[in-house]
Design an enzyme around this catalytic site. Structure first.
Site, PDB file in Angstrom:
ATOM      1  N   HIS A 122       0.915  -1.270   0.002  1.00  0.00           N
ATOM      2  CA  HIS A 122      -0.148   0.027   0.064  1.00  0.00           C
ATOM      3  C   HIS A 122       0.869   1.045   0.058  1.00  0.00           C
ATOM      4  CE1 HIS A 122      -2.860   2.999   1.803  1.00  0.00           C
ATOM      5  NE2 HIS A 122      -3.775   1.949   1.370  1.00  0.00           N
ATOM      6  N   ASP A 199       2.885  -4.181   8.014  1.00  0.00           N
ATOM      7  CA  ASP A 199       1.784  -3.529   8.044  1.00  0.00           C
ATOM      8  C   ASP A 199       0.542  -4.314   8.221  1.00  0.00           C
ATOM      9  OD1 ASP A 199      -0.430  -2.206   6.976  1.00  0.00           O
ATOM     10  OD2 ASP A 199       0.584  -1.686   5.127  1.00  0.00           O
ATOM     11  N   GLN A 202      -4.561  -5.047   7.359  1.00  0.00           N
ATOM     12  CA  GLN A 202      -5.840  -5.879   7.039  1.00  0.00           C
ATOM     13  C   GLN A 202      -5.497  -7.100   7.653  1.00  0.00           C
ATOM     14  OE1 GLN A 202      -8.367  -5.087   4.791  1.00  0.00           O
ATOM     15  NE2 GLN A 202      -7.104  -3.067   4.054  1.00  0.00           N
ATOM     16  N   CYS A 363      -4.728   2.228  -3.727  1.00  0.00           N
ATOM     17  CA  CYS A 363      -3.185   2.714  -3.202  1.00  0.00           C
ATOM     18  C   CYS A 363      -2.164   1.947  -3.276  1.00  0.00           C
ATOM     19  CB  CYS A 363      -3.644   3.160  -1.685  1.00  0.00           C
ATOM     20  SG  CYS A 363      -4.710   4.463  -1.326  1.00  0.00           S
TER      21      CYS A 363
HETATM   22  N1  PLP Z   1      -2.061  -0.469   4.313  1.00  0.00           N
HETATM   23  C1  PLP Z   1      -2.759  -1.298   3.951  1.00  0.00           C
HETATM   24  C2  PLP Z   1      -2.523  -2.980   3.558  1.00  0.00           C
HETATM   25  C3  PLP Z   1      -4.155  -0.736   3.768  1.00  0.00           C
HETATM   26  O1  PLP Z   1      -5.186  -1.730   3.127  1.00  0.00           O
HETATM   27  C4  PLP Z   1      -4.241   0.371   4.172  1.00  0.00           C
HETATM   28  C5  PLP Z   1      -5.641   1.047   4.245  1.00  0.00           C
HETATM   29  O2  PLP Z   1      -6.435   0.761   3.198  1.00  0.00           O
HETATM   30  C6  PLP Z   1      -3.469   1.079   4.928  1.00  0.00           C
HETATM   31  C7  PLP Z   1      -2.027   0.595   4.913  1.00  0.00           C
HETATM   32  C8  PLP Z   1      -3.455   2.437   5.424  1.00  0.00           C
HETATM   33  O3  PLP Z   1      -4.363   2.575   6.343  1.00  0.00           O
HETATM   34  P1  PLP Z   1      -4.942   4.079   7.033  1.00  0.00           P
HETATM   35  O4  PLP Z   1      -5.427   4.636   5.788  1.00  0.00           O
HETATM   36  O5  PLP Z   1      -5.876   3.481   8.110  1.00  0.00           O
HETATM   37  O6  PLP Z   1      -3.546   4.611   7.716  1.00  0.00           O
END
Ligand code: PLP
Length: 406
Positions: A122, A199, A202, A363
């Site tokens: 992401h 990360d 998910q 993203c």
């Molecule tokens: N990482 C992953 C795999 C995600 O799916 C997301 C959000 O969709 C994020 C990071 C970013 O999360 P946040 O926008 O809540 O900080």
């Protein structure tokens, strides 16, 4: 324990409405989850009874708010198998990763070092490392993704050299659904002395996670993807690593003494929580954790996996529908492309039937380039979704096939 998931669904007021004359089908859970009444009421209750600023006050309400805030830190710690002194409240995954990049990263990464990520990251787990690489002169490298949507582990031996100081990767891909073999990857990174960040955006709300067992140094997640409100999340930082990290943002709450020329900083998570935190969010994150723990993450994972397997089976019936990501061992989302239909058009079409999908690059633009598509359509499930909803999605996609046929 047998859970009646249909009864659980009653806990979510938002799900019981019509959109464009059709019952809402909410399949955008990877973007954000819905909130149970228990969590909504806890938020209202906090503002009706206990609202006050934390830590500094000597009055009753401040004491209550502080106790509840710190109690929530204990709940997060227990949820992840960590110590409470290892949990920093953040705005979410993005802020957690930026904190690590700017605090740990600027103190530890130098010219010639390698920061390793993967091709399925992401942007939240890519852009902060790009920024750090620019600031320090380090090199950013990535582990490629195979055509099956898994990490190309054959490449890892070549990539994981002693120059790698940080290996940051996604636990469950939000675009492919891939569940990465985190424990194995972390062990391989440790073998070359790299620090690891997972990360968990998910994974935190979808499966049991134990940071000690995984042996990662950092784990970042967002509350809003696991039944808590937006604006709150947490970062786990392994105790000895956290102890060496310089502050990131300066301000109130993170200091022990301030002079005009310099200041002394607190130890532990407080050093990274400058200013008034999202007190209500943190407290209610604890309530969301209670809610998920009562269901059991292993039950949630099993239920979500069954829904996803059913969706994959039914989607295979649709001609001209390409599914991205691995067949097996995947999280509760399915990204796809329907021949002739742009993902934005398909998502808009689905919306007219009350079906909330997500169309876009999610993203993960570098991954889209690898897949040779500008974007995909994604259906993502959570424990309150049902097979009947999947059947209705299939009917809508079948109708879309005719609608968009050239
Ligand atoms: N990482 C992953 C795999 C995600 O799916 C997301 C959000 O969709 C994020 C990071 C970013 O999360 P946040 O926008 O809540 O900080």
């Amino acid at each position: 324990m047998t859970i009646d998931w249909t009864t659980i669904r009653q806990d979510f007021p938002i799900l019981h409405q019509e959109v464009h004359g059709h019952p809402l089908i909410y399949f955008d859970n990877a973007a954000t989850s819905q909130k149970p009444r228990h969590v909504i009421e806890a938020l209202v209750g906090y503002y009706e009874r206990d609202n006050a600023n934390v830590h500094r006050g000597l009055h009753e309400l401040s004491g209550r708010a502080t106790d509840a805030y710190e109690e929530s830190r204990r709940k997060v710690a227990q949820y992840l198998g960590a110590g409470e002194e290892e949990i920093i409240f953040t705005r979410g995954t993005t802020e957690g990763i930026n904190l690590v990049a700017q605090s740990w990263g600027r103190a530890n990464i130098k010219m010639g070092d390698v920061i390793l990520v993967t091709e399925m990251e992401h942007h939240s787990n890519l852009v902060p490392w790009q920024m750090l690489a620019l600031q320090t002169g380090a090199t950013l490298k990535h582990v490629p993704v195979t055509d099956e949507g898994e990490l190309d582990l054959d490449q890892l031996d070549t990539l994981l050299t002693e120059q790698v100081k940080m290996f940051a990767f996604v636990h469950v891909s939000n675009s492919l659904g891939t569940i990465n073999p985190a424990k194995e990857l972390i062990a391989r990174a440790k073998a070359v002395g790299a620090v690891t960040l997972l990360d968990g955006a998910q994974s935190a709300g979808h499966m049991p996670v134990n940071v000690r067992d995984l042996d990662c140094d950092f784990y970042a997640f967002s509350g809003h993807k696991m039944c808590a409100p937006t604006g709150i999340g947490a970062l786990y930082a392994r105790g000895p690593v956290l102890a060496e990290m310089p502050p990131w943002q300066g301000g109130g709450e993170m200091i022990t003494r301030v002079q005009f020329e310099s200041s002394f900083y607190k130890e532990g998570p407080a050093r990274f929580e400058a200013g008034t935190p999202d007190i209500s969010g943190a407290i209610v994150l604890g309530e969301a954790i209670d809610y998920l723990e009562a269901l059991g993450r292993e039950h949630i994972f099993q239920h979500d996996s069954e829904l996803t397997a059913y969706a994959l089976e039914r989607m295979a019936e649709i001609e001209g529908l390409r599914i991205f990501g691995p067949r097996l061992n995947r999280g509760s989302l399915v990204a796809f492309a329907l021949e002739g239909a742009h993902p934005h058009d398909l998502t808009t079409y689905a919306n007219s039937f009350g079906l909330a999908l997500r169309g876009g690059h999610h993203c993960t633009q570098p991954l889209m380039r690898k897949l040779k598509v500008p974007s995909t359509t994604r259906a993502s499930f959570y424990f309150y979704n049902t097979r009947e909803e999947i059947d209705r999605m299939i009917a809508i996609l079948q109708a879309a096939r005719t609608f968009f046929a050239p």
